[in-house]
Motif scaffolding. Structure first.
Motif, PDB file in Angstrom:
ATOM      1  N   TYR A 198      45.462  58.741  30.266  1.00 38.02           N
ATOM      2  CA  TYR A 198      44.471  58.616  29.192  1.00 38.02           C
ATOM      3  C   TYR A 198      45.312  58.433  27.756  1.00 38.02           C
ATOM      4  O   TYR A 198      45.838  59.647  27.404  1.00 38.02           O
ATOM      5  N   ASP A 199      45.333  57.161  27.434  1.00 35.75           N
ATOM      6  CA  ASP A 199      45.911  56.807  26.058  1.00 35.75           C
ATOM      7  C   ASP A 199      44.817  57.381  24.955  1.00 35.75           C
ATOM      8  O   ASP A 199      44.103  56.390  24.491  1.00 35.75           O
ATOM      9  N   SER A 200      45.055  58.319  24.218  1.00 39.01           N
ATOM     10  CA  SER A 200      44.324  58.871  23.227  1.00 39.01           C
ATOM     11  C   SER A 200      44.843  58.080  21.835  1.00 39.01           C
ATOM     12  O   SER A 200      45.990  58.683  21.305  1.00 39.01           O
TER      13      SER A 200
ATOM     14  N   ASP B  45      36.887  56.715  36.879  1.00 40.11           N
ATOM     15  CA  ASP B  45      35.177  56.529  36.355  1.00 40.11           C
ATOM     16  C   ASP B  45      35.050  57.128  35.146  1.00 40.11           C
ATOM     17  O   ASP B  45      34.826  58.078  34.920  1.00 40.11           O
ATOM     18  N   MET B  46      34.837  56.078  34.196  1.00 38.36           N
ATOM     19  CA  MET B  46      34.603  56.385  32.716  1.00 38.36           C
ATOM     20  C   MET B  46      33.098  56.026  32.215  1.00 38.36           C
ATOM     21  O   MET B  46      32.780  55.944  31.258  1.00 38.36           O
ATOM     22  N   PHE B  47      32.239  56.003  33.287  1.00 41.29           N
ATOM     23  CA  PHE B  47      30.813  55.707  33.061  1.00 41.29           C
ATOM     24  C   PHE B  47      30.151  56.928  32.724  1.00 41.29           C
ATOM     25  O   PHE B  47      30.574  58.021  33.210  1.00 41.29           O
TER      26      PHE B  47
ATOM     27  N   TYR C 183      40.475  50.502  31.536  1.00 46.30           N
ATOM     28  CA  TYR C 183      39.194  51.037  30.549  1.00 46.30           C
ATOM     29  C   TYR C 183      39.602  51.009  28.917  1.00 46.30           C
ATOM     30  O   TYR C 183      40.825  51.471  28.615  1.00 46.30           O
ATOM     31  N   SER C 184      38.692  50.387  28.352  1.00 46.13           N
ATOM     32  CA  SER C 184      38.807  50.430  26.702  1.00 46.13           C
ATOM     33  C   SER C 184      37.513  51.062  26.090  1.00 46.13           C
ATOM     34  O   SER C 184      36.675  50.290  26.326  1.00 46.13           O
TER      35      SER C 184
ATOM     36  N   GLU D  99      32.376  49.235  25.230  1.00 49.09           N
ATOM     37  CA  GLU D  99      33.338  49.660  26.160  1.00 49.09           C
ATOM     38  C   GLU D  99      33.510  48.451  27.050  1.00 49.09           C
ATOM     39  O   GLU D  99      32.628  47.744  27.487  1.00 49.09           O
ATOM     40  N   PHE D 100      34.663  48.628  27.680  1.00 46.50           N
ATOM     41  CA  PHE D 100      34.946  47.619  28.837  1.00 46.50           C
ATOM     42  C   PHE D 100      35.720  48.045  29.839  1.00 46.50           C
ATOM     43  O   PHE D 100      36.743  48.930  29.637  1.00 46.50           O
ATOM     44  N   SER D 101      35.283  48.049  31.309  1.00 47.47           N
ATOM     45  CA  SER D 101      35.795  48.585  32.333  1.00 47.47           C
ATOM     46  C   SER D 101      36.197  47.483  33.537  1.00 47.47           C
ATOM     47  O   SER D 101      35.543  46.486  33.643  1.00 47.47           O
TER      48      SER D 101
END
Length: 426
Positions: free
Chosen positions: A282-284, A133-135, A237-238, A218-220
């Motif tokens: 999580y790709d930082s 949940d990246m909102f 998620y991007s 942002e795109f989920s």
């Protein structure tokens, strides 16, 4: 003086039905009869104070009067929804308005639906722990005693859903990134690595938030299905870290580094309850394999949980969560001298207990976090009592503890507080 202002504003904001209880027809009924508009809402006031002296913050942790109005109108071919709040905040001495929903939804075909506008979005299987949940969230609201509804922030998005037999595909696009409301020192203190101690209003964090429409977006995506009583989903998620997890060395401001997230989840009946599991990577992308000390490194995250009824109207749930830093040796070597290193693995346990009493009019609950690796945690006891169909009172505490100031929960230990709220629903 602040409390008197908040109380006066609350009285002015209460709905007309409070003052005109003898009317034969309420305002909501008249709106529906004349315009087919459904109306709901509430008015409430909340007061709270710190339980620990903090030289950097006010003693009052929360003092506010709020009115929320919800309107909806179904036009058969599409639905329009609105939810807005008016807030008088005695801590910041500000008046504020927040639109939490303003959107239109429709179904262009039998296998697709569309929702456009401002809304609150959520998905994933965690209970107060978020992996896929990246909102945007509002952690300040969560830590000062506002209703749990306000943990989730609204954002401007285009949300589409596609249905293919047993599969569904949800796509959420935000043309402009909106980060979470994080602890920056304005009303809650925190640990600053720069000074090696707790700071607050004496050092409010400044950030540099992305502001270029359709470029810093942002795109989920979520692909979900069900089989043999198992609900499973894949996520992607991007966008950016939801909190400022990087530093711009030139300006000295905190930044939101780019982030890609890939994950999966499953939920199923288990041992008379519900079990769930969720994972994410999580790709930082600016991390350079752990060698960039100005950016939070990439991480693996894992969560498993179980919930069931353990007594008469008593429900319990537990969760086990792990964060693991990817490229830990490079991360350690790149840290500047004197900066506190994170552990390679962070373990976290949660417990939720909920008891219903007095014909379910009284709710007692406890949510607890504890990290055995950091030796820190948080306790959130709450009580809610339904006085009538319209009136309810609630109260609780946000307690923080930790052996070290730099750990996740330890950095908030000067923010422990207690609060009480009174709400009228209309």
């Amino acid at each position: 003086m602040k409390k008197k202002i908040a109380a006066a504003l609350l009285l002015c904001a209460l709905p007309p039905s409070v003052w005109a209880a003898d009317e034969k027809q309420s305002l909501a009924d008249r709106l529906y009869d004349k315009y087919e508009v459904e109306m709901l809402g509430f008015a409430e006031t909340r007061l709270g104070a710190r339980l620990v002296d903090d030289e950097h913050e006010d003693t009052m942790s929360i003092g506010e009067a709020r009115t929320q109005l919800r309107l909806s109108r179904d036009f058969e071919s599409f639905l329009v929804q609105f939810k807005g709040d008016l807030l008088a905040d005695a801590v910041t001495e500000e008046l504020d308005a927040d639109i939490r929903e303003l959107n239109v939804s429709f179904r262009p075909t039998d296998w697709a639906d569309v929702k456009i506008g401002r809304m609150v979005s959520t998905w994933g299987t965690g209970d107060m722990i978020f992996i896929n949940d990246m909102f945007p969230k509002d952690w300040q609201s969560f830590f000062i005693g506002r209703d749990d509804e306000y943990l989730k922030q609204a954002s401007n998005v285009v949300k589409t859903g596609f249905f293919f037999g047993d599969y569904s595909l949800d796509l959420v696009y935000a043309p402009l990134f909106q980060g979470s409301e994080y602890i920056d020192g304005e009303r809650l203190s925190y640990y600053s690595p720069a000074v090696g101690g707790i700071v607050g209003q004496n050092m409010v964090m400044e950030d540099k938030e992305p502001n270029r429409w359709f470029r810093e977006d942002e795109f989920s995506a979520r692909l979900a299905t069900s089989f043999d009583q198992i609900e499973a989903a894949l996520y992607a998620y991007s966008g950016f870290w939801q909190e400022p997890e990087g530093m711009d060395m030139a300006s000295g401001k905190a930044i939101y580094p780019p982030l890609n997230v890939y994950g999966a989840s499953a939920r199923s009946p288990l041992f008379g309850g519900i079990g769930n599991v969720e994972v994410g990577y999580y790709d930082s992308s600016d991390d350079d394999g752990g060698s960039n000390p100005a950016v939070r490194p990439s991480e693996y995250r894992f969560l498993t949980g179980f919930e069931r009824e353990i007594g008469q109207e008593l429900t319990g749930s537990v969760q086990y969560y792990i964060e693991a830093i990817d490229g830990y040796s490079s991360y350690e070597q790149a840290l500047p001298a004197g900066m506190q290193a994170r552990d390679e693995y962070r373990h976290l346990l949660t417990l939720r207990l909920t008891k219903l009493m007095m014909n379910q009019n009284l709710t007692l609950s406890l949510f607890a976090y504890y990290s055995p690796t950091d030796n820190d945690g948080s306790l959130r006891p709450k009580v809610k009592y339904k006085l009538t169909d319209q009136w309810q009172i609630d109260g609780g505490m946000n307690l923080f503890f930790g052996e070290d100031e730099h750990t996740f929960w330890g950095r908030f230990q000067d923010n422990s507080n207690a609060y009480i709220g009174l709400r009228y629903n209309f």
